[in-house]
Motif scaffolding. Structure first.
Motif, PDB file in Angstrom:
ATOM      1  N   TYR A 149       0.826  -1.214   0.000  1.00 66.46           N
ATOM      2  CA  TYR A 149       0.000   0.000   0.000  1.00 66.46           C
ATOM      3  C   TYR A 149       0.864   1.269   0.000  1.00 66.46           C
ATOM      4  O   TYR A 149       2.034   1.223   0.378  1.00 66.46           O
ATOM      5  CB  TYR A 149      -0.918   0.010   1.236  1.00 66.46           C
ATOM      6  CG  TYR A 149      -1.872  -1.163   1.272  1.00 66.46           C
ATOM      7  CD1 TYR A 149      -2.978  -1.208   0.427  1.00 66.46           C
ATOM      8  CD2 TYR A 149      -1.652  -2.241   2.136  1.00 66.46           C
ATOM      9  CE1 TYR A 149      -3.848  -2.294   0.448  1.00 66.46           C
ATOM     10  CE2 TYR A 149      -2.520  -3.327   2.154  1.00 66.46           C
ATOM     11  CZ  TYR A 149      -3.622  -3.341   1.305  1.00 66.46           C
ATOM     12  OH  TYR A 149      -4.478  -4.409   1.315  1.00 66.46           O
ATOM     13  N   ASP A 154      -0.016  -1.486   5.496  1.00 68.83           N
ATOM     14  CA  ASP A 154      -1.476  -1.364   5.595  1.00 68.83           C
ATOM     15  C   ASP A 154      -1.932  -0.079   4.908  1.00 68.83           C
ATOM     16  O   ASP A 154      -1.131   0.808   4.644  1.00 68.83           O
ATOM     17  CB  ASP A 154      -1.919  -1.362   7.069  1.00 68.83           C
ATOM     18  CG  ASP A 154      -3.340  -1.893   7.237  1.00 68.83           C
ATOM     19  OD1 ASP A 154      -4.104  -1.924   6.238  1.00 68.83           O
ATOM     20  OD2 ASP A 154      -3.700  -2.264   8.361  1.00 68.83           O
ATOM     21  N   ARG A 195      -6.233  -4.790  -4.694  1.00 65.27           N
ATOM     22  CA  ARG A 195      -5.915  -5.066  -3.275  1.00 65.27           C
ATOM     23  C   ARG A 195      -6.712  -4.166  -2.343  1.00 65.27           C
ATOM     24  O   ARG A 195      -7.258  -4.600  -1.340  1.00 65.27           O
ATOM     25  CB  ARG A 195      -4.415  -4.792  -3.021  1.00 65.27           C
ATOM     26  CG  ARG A 195      -3.507  -5.963  -3.156  1.00 65.27           C
ATOM     27  CD  ARG A 195      -2.152  -5.720  -2.504  1.00 65.27           C
ATOM     28  NE  ARG A 195      -1.468  -4.549  -3.001  1.00 65.27           N
ATOM     29  CZ  ARG A 195      -0.767  -4.494  -4.133  1.00 65.27           C
ATOM     30  NH1 ARG A 195      -0.683  -5.555  -4.921  1.00 65.27           N
ATOM     31  NH2 ARG A 195      -0.160  -3.385  -4.496  1.00 65.27           N
ATOM     32  N   HIS A 199      -9.658  -4.967   0.788  1.00 67.12           N
ATOM     33  CA  HIS A 199      -9.262  -4.752   2.190  1.00 67.12           C
ATOM     34  C   HIS A 199     -10.503  -4.739   3.087  1.00 67.12           C
ATOM     35  O   HIS A 199     -11.543  -4.205   2.719  1.00 67.12           O
ATOM     36  CB  HIS A 199      -8.514  -3.414   2.292  1.00 67.12           C
ATOM     37  CG  HIS A 199      -7.848  -3.205   3.621  1.00 67.12           C
ATOM     38  ND1 HIS A 199      -8.524  -2.822   4.749  1.00 67.12           N
ATOM     39  CD2 HIS A 199      -6.547  -3.325   3.999  1.00 67.12           C
ATOM     40  CE1 HIS A 199      -7.681  -2.713   5.774  1.00 67.12           C
ATOM     41  NE2 HIS A 199      -6.463  -3.015   5.336  1.00 67.12           N
ATOM     42  N   GLU A 200     -10.352  -5.296   4.294  1.00 63.36           N
ATOM     43  CA  GLU A 200     -11.503  -5.434   5.206  1.00 63.36           C
ATOM     44  C   GLU A 200     -12.130  -4.084   5.590  1.00 63.36           C
ATOM     45  O   GLU A 200     -13.326  -4.000   5.851  1.00 63.36           O
ATOM     46  CB  GLU A 200     -11.079  -6.186   6.481  1.00 63.36           C
ATOM     47  CG  GLU A 200      -9.945  -5.466   7.189  1.00 63.36           C
ATOM     48  CD  GLU A 200      -9.437  -6.145   8.456  1.00 63.36           C
ATOM     49  OE1 GLU A 200      -9.922  -7.230   8.784  1.00 63.36           O
ATOM     50  OE2 GLU A 200      -8.545  -5.539   9.094  1.00 63.36           O
TER      51      GLU A 200
END
Lengths: 231, 231
Positions: A149, A154, A195, A199-200
């Motif tokens: 990222y 993260d 991606r 992500h959650e």
């Protein structure tokens, strides 16, 4: 008891999307007040009398306006909660802030042209977006340092800001019939976008391109009706 | 030994002025590299390849660009030194950031028109500046809480941002022959401007209006010569 958090905005706005992603990243529960199309609520007008624009974040009733200001507020007001949004290092913070301002300055206006929300040459707008994305691909190499990222391991500030446009990239491609986020020209950003959406903390918050195309039709019809009803 | 701090810019630019004030407020020693009129240095072009604009702050050789990003960097990179620039409270930080962006969005362009640097109706530009200053007078009441500065007891982020325009207000008044920072319409801001310029961290960093008027003549002549020398 913690003070209530409310987001006033519309699901289709990238500026609203990014605020919701930041709150979810922090694990902050919030109420979402959806604005009606073509009509601003009293709450919005009262909370942002200067610009009269979404999003507004209300925290304990106090309004915070302008999405990049809100993201930093969320990071600082909920500093003990969830994941940090801006990097800890002052130099990396400056680099994230620089590119976030760049993204908003270069992407928003040509994307509106591509989506047919305002006039202008669409091929020209597509080239403007592409040029900005090529710069942001270089920024990605600099910021990520080989990690997944902009924020490194993260998602962080710059991921959230650029990522909030991903639905609009897809909608602009479909409406204008021109490539926008193109794997051939910006392969790293194209892979990052996949991606990011998986992500959650992001999930369904980045609007689906097909739904944005439909919404654009509703919005253009509402704007046209507003214009024709004026004396 | 601490890493060298260099400011690349011109004394007449409010965006440069504010960086110097922030460094002095922090008690950080710096070297000032004055850009020549009408010709950008290799160092500037190399350090800010995206916008090619002053100011650039070099800290240990690493460039930071965009004045509001630089102010926050100075506050964070030299957090142990001198006075804090942004307030400590997250909500007050958000309010300062909001109004700082507002000041730049509303003041810079009409001030250039008033100073004759770009075309446009001067009476209209004067009214735009006045409207923005009336909003900022309200912001002053909100931010200062009856204390001398936007930052409260001492100058802070918003003081530095709005204060960096004070020389331009005076120059615009002289060149256009129209009132700008007017005691009758914005009495609190007019009194604040006098206090701000007398502050120990500000002193001679806000350029004198008469000197800015002279500089404007030099700059306009250089721009005209550049334009006429183009094939």
């Amino acid at each position: 008891m913690s003070e209530p958090v409310v987001v006033v905005g519309g699901w289709a706005s990238p500026f609203v999307t990014r605020v919701c992603i930041a709150l979810r990243l922090k694990g902050v529960e919030y109420e979402f007040l959806q604005e009606a199309v073509g009509r601003k609520s009293e709450l919005l007008l009262r909370s942002n009398p200067v610009y009269k624009k979404m999003p507004v974040l209300l925290h304990g009733g106090r309004p915070v306006c302008e999405s990049l200001v809100i993201l930093q507020y969320v990071d600082e007001a909920f500093s003990a909660a969830g994941k940090p949004i801006l990097p800890a290092d002052p130099y990396r913070r400056a680099v994230h802030r620089f590119w976030a301002e760049y993204a908003d300055a270069k992407l928003h206006s040509p994307l509106r042209t591509l989506r047919g929300m305002v006039g202008g040459d669409k091929a020209d707008a597509a080239e403007q977006v592409s040029a900005a994305l090529r710069q942001l691909e270089e920024a990605f190499v600099e910021c990520s340092g080989g990690k997944p990222y902009f924020g490194g391991d993260d998602v962080g500030f710059l991921d959230i800001v650029v990522g909030s446009y991903i639905g609009w990239f897809g909608a602009a491609e479909r409406i204008a019939g021109l490539p926008v986020l193109d794997e051939a020209r910006t392969p790293r950003l194209a892979a990052w976008a996949v991606r990011f959406c998986a992500h959650e903390a992001v999930g369904d918050l980045v609007p689906d391109a097909a739904r944005l195309v439909e919404f654009g039709e509703v919005l253009r019809a509402a704007l046209a009706a507003n214009a024709s009803s004026r004396p």
